[in-house]
Write a protein that holds these residues in place. Structure first.
Motif, short mmCIF file in Angstrom:
data_model
loop_
_atom_site.label_atom_id
_atom_site.label_comp_id
_atom_site.label_asym_id
_atom_site.label_seq_id
_atom_site.Cartn_x
_atom_site.Cartn_y
_atom_site.Cartn_z
N PRO A 51 -5.41 54.80 14.87
CA PRO A 51 -7.17 54.42 13.93
C PRO A 51 -6.92 52.78 13.26
N HIS A 52 -7.95 52.29 13.69
CA HIS A 52 -8.11 49.94 13.16
C HIS A 52 -8.43 50.38 11.92
N LEU A 53 -7.63 49.51 10.74
CA LEU A 53 -7.58 48.93 9.94
C LEU A 53 -8.16 47.60 10.06
N ASP A 54 -9.52 46.95 9.03
CA ASP A 54 -10.17 45.66 9.51
C ASP A 54 -9.36 44.83 9.14
N GLY A 55 -8.28 45.54 7.88
CA GLY A 55 -7.22 44.48 6.59
C GLY A 55 -6.42 45.16 6.44
N PRO A 56 -5.52 44.74 5.30
CA PRO A 56 -4.40 45.01 5.29
C PRO A 56 -4.68 46.09 3.97
N PRO A 57 -4.45 47.51 3.75
CA PRO A 57 -4.96 48.53 2.31
C PRO A 57 -4.13 47.28 1.05
N SER A 58 -4.42 48.25 0.06
CA SER A 58 -3.87 48.16 -1.07
C SER A 58 -2.88 48.47 -1.06
N PRO A 59 -1.60 48.38 -1.73
CA PRO A 59 -0.53 48.99 -1.51
C PRO A 59 -0.38 50.93 -2.24
N ASN A 97 -6.07 42.12 10.89
CA ASN A 97 -6.15 40.66 10.27
C ASN A 97 -4.85 41.08 9.16
N ALA A 98 -3.76 41.02 9.78
CA ALA A 98 -2.76 41.79 7.51
C ALA A 98 -1.95 40.06 8.34
N ILE A 99 -2.15 39.39 9.68
CA ILE A 99 -1.15 38.50 9.84
C ILE A 99 -1.45 37.27 10.13
N SER A 100 -2.84 37.11 9.62
CA SER A 100 -3.44 36.05 10.52
C SER A 100 -3.67 34.99 10.24
N HIS A 101 -3.00 34.39 8.90
CA HIS A 101 -2.33 33.71 8.01
C HIS A 101 -0.82 33.35 8.39
N TRP A 102 -0.29 33.91 9.39
CA TRP A 102 1.54 33.20 9.32
C TRP A 102 1.42 31.96 10.70
N PRO A 103 2.30 31.04 10.37
CA PRO A 103 1.49 29.89 11.22
C PRO A 103 2.19 30.32 12.72
N ALA A 104 3.14 31.46 12.79
CA ALA A 104 3.75 31.82 14.35
C ALA A 104 2.92 31.69 14.88
N LEU A 105 1.54 32.75 14.62
CA LEU A 105 0.56 32.68 15.58
C LEU A 105 -0.10 31.67 16.63
N LYS A 106 -0.13 30.43 15.89
CA LYS A 106 0.35 28.82 16.71
C LYS A 106 1.03 28.77 16.89
N LYS A 107 2.35 28.61 16.20
CA LYS A 107 3.16 27.41 16.64
C LYS A 107 3.77 27.85 17.64
N TRP A 108 4.21 29.19 17.81
CA TRP A 108 4.93 29.49 18.44
C TRP A 108 4.41 29.78 19.85
N THR A 109 4.87 29.02 20.39
CA THR A 109 5.23 28.40 21.65
C THR A 109 6.55 27.98 22.65
N SER A 110 5.68 28.27 23.79
CA SER A 110 7.41 27.90 24.14
C SER A 110 8.23 26.42 23.97
N ALA A 111 7.72 24.95 24.43
CA ALA A 111 7.94 24.45 23.71
C ALA A 111 8.28 23.89 22.16
N TYR A 112 7.84 24.72 20.91
CA TYR A 112 8.05 24.88 19.31
C TYR A 112 9.80 25.31 19.72
N LEU A 113 9.38 26.49 20.29
CA LEU A 113 10.85 27.84 20.18
C LEU A 113 11.90 26.50 20.96
N ARG A 114 11.53 25.91 21.91
CA ARG A 114 12.87 25.43 22.79
C ARG A 114 13.29 23.92 21.69
N GLU A 115 12.14 23.44 20.61
CA GLU A 115 12.65 22.22 19.39
C GLU A 115 13.12 22.30 18.49
N VAL A 116 12.60 24.04 18.15
CA VAL A 116 13.48 24.57 16.95
C VAL A 116 14.85 25.78 16.83
N VAL A 117 15.20 25.96 18.43
CA VAL A 117 15.71 26.65 18.21
C VAL A 117 17.15 26.19 19.45
#
Length: 295
Positions: A9-17, A35-55
């Motif tokens: 099953p799919h949940l629309d968002g994170p439940p309470s603990p 929608n549990a990790i939609s606020h993570w910067p990684a979803l937009k930032k982790w491109t190949s170019a970014y990973l090359r620059e940071v790591v």
């Protein structure tokens, strides 16, 4: 409650603990959480170019195999990958096909490699999942970073962890079996071995000396040999796809086989399971399965 459900099953968002523990952890049921990790910067930032620059040139551990199967049964051995130390940018060159290689490369070291080898990336995700940590009353034992080729496949196995598997980009394809399918899933003991690259570039399989044999599942659930393992026909696999921005809750002791889209990036959180009545029931089922085979 350890048994089979028709779909994940799919949940629309994170439940309470409390809700998560009551509805999913305690009954040992998987779910996909949106929608549990939609606020993570990684979803937009982790491109190949970014990973090359940071790591970039940092040397990291990469699993290398000739066939994409690390930690799997091959030629009557339990064969582990060659753990190669290489600059991360060289690994990206291979994944992006800028450099050709006959082998399969996968960043998949599972000793909390996100925090140990890629600490530069932790700020783009989270060191733990707060509602899960509150539900279980503990922090994760490990946080792992995964990136690899589509040929890299995880063979069928189970873990003693409550697993939150978060896909950053691409897709992961899971085939799941509940713990109650244990009587239909074959285990055999295998000599542990490791892939080693010879001087001519070919792989050889080298036995690990003075090491106990490893119990592992020889069956490929995508193409099961039912003549050799007829009991598997009674198993009830579930299949699901976890897309970018989604999180799979994979309960402890669930068997899973994993494939991925090329260049898929994921982060997962391993929380140690409670060795409670569920664990005792599984141990009983495991012992009974072995006893029946002896008869």
């Amino acid at each position: 409650e350890l048994g089979w459900t028709e779909s994940v099953p799919h949940l629309d968002g994170p439940p309470s603990p409390l809700e998560f523990y009551r509805e999913w952890v305690s009954p040992n049921k998987p779910c996909i959480i949106q929608n549990a990790i939609s606020h993570w910067p990684a979803l937009k930032k982790w491109t190949s170019a970014y990973l090359r620059e940071v790591v970039g040139p940092k040397v990291v551990s990469v699993a290398v195999t000739p066939n994409g199967y690390a930690d799997a049964v091959f030629q009557d051995r339990f064969v582990m990958p060659e753990e190669r130390q290489m600059p991360f940018m060289d690994f990206l060159d291979i994944v992006e096909k800028k450099v050709s290689s006959p082998n399969v490369f996968y960043v998949q070291k599972q000793c909390s490699n996100l925090t140990e080898e890629f600490p530069e990336l932790v700020c783009d995700v989270q060191p733990d999942i707060p509602w899960m940590s509150e539900a279980l009353g503990k922090k994760p034992d490990a946080v792992n970073f995964w990136l690899g080729e589509s040929a890299a496949v995880t063979s069928l196995h189970k873990d003693h962890y409550e697993n939150l598997y978060c896909v950053i980009s691409g897709e992961k394809h899971f085939l799941l079996h509940p713990p109650s399918d244990r009587p239909f899933i074959p285990y055999e003991l295998y000599q542990p071995a490791t892939y080693h690259v010879s001087e001519d570039g070919s792989f050889e399989i080298v036995d690990e000396k003075s090491v106990d044999k490893v119990p592992w599942i020889p069956l490929d659930p995508l193409n099961p040999n039912l003549e050799r393992y007829p009991e598997y026909a009674q198993a009830k696999p579930l299949q699901c796809t976890v897309k970018a921005g989604e999180m799979l809750y994979l309960p402890s002791l669930w068997f899973h086989h994993v494939q991925q889209s090329h260049g898929c990036i994921a982060v997962n959180y391993w929380y140690d399971m409670e060795y409670d009545l569920k664990y005792s029931y599984y141990q009983l089922l495991d012992c009974l399965t072995k006893a029946v085979k002896v008869l």
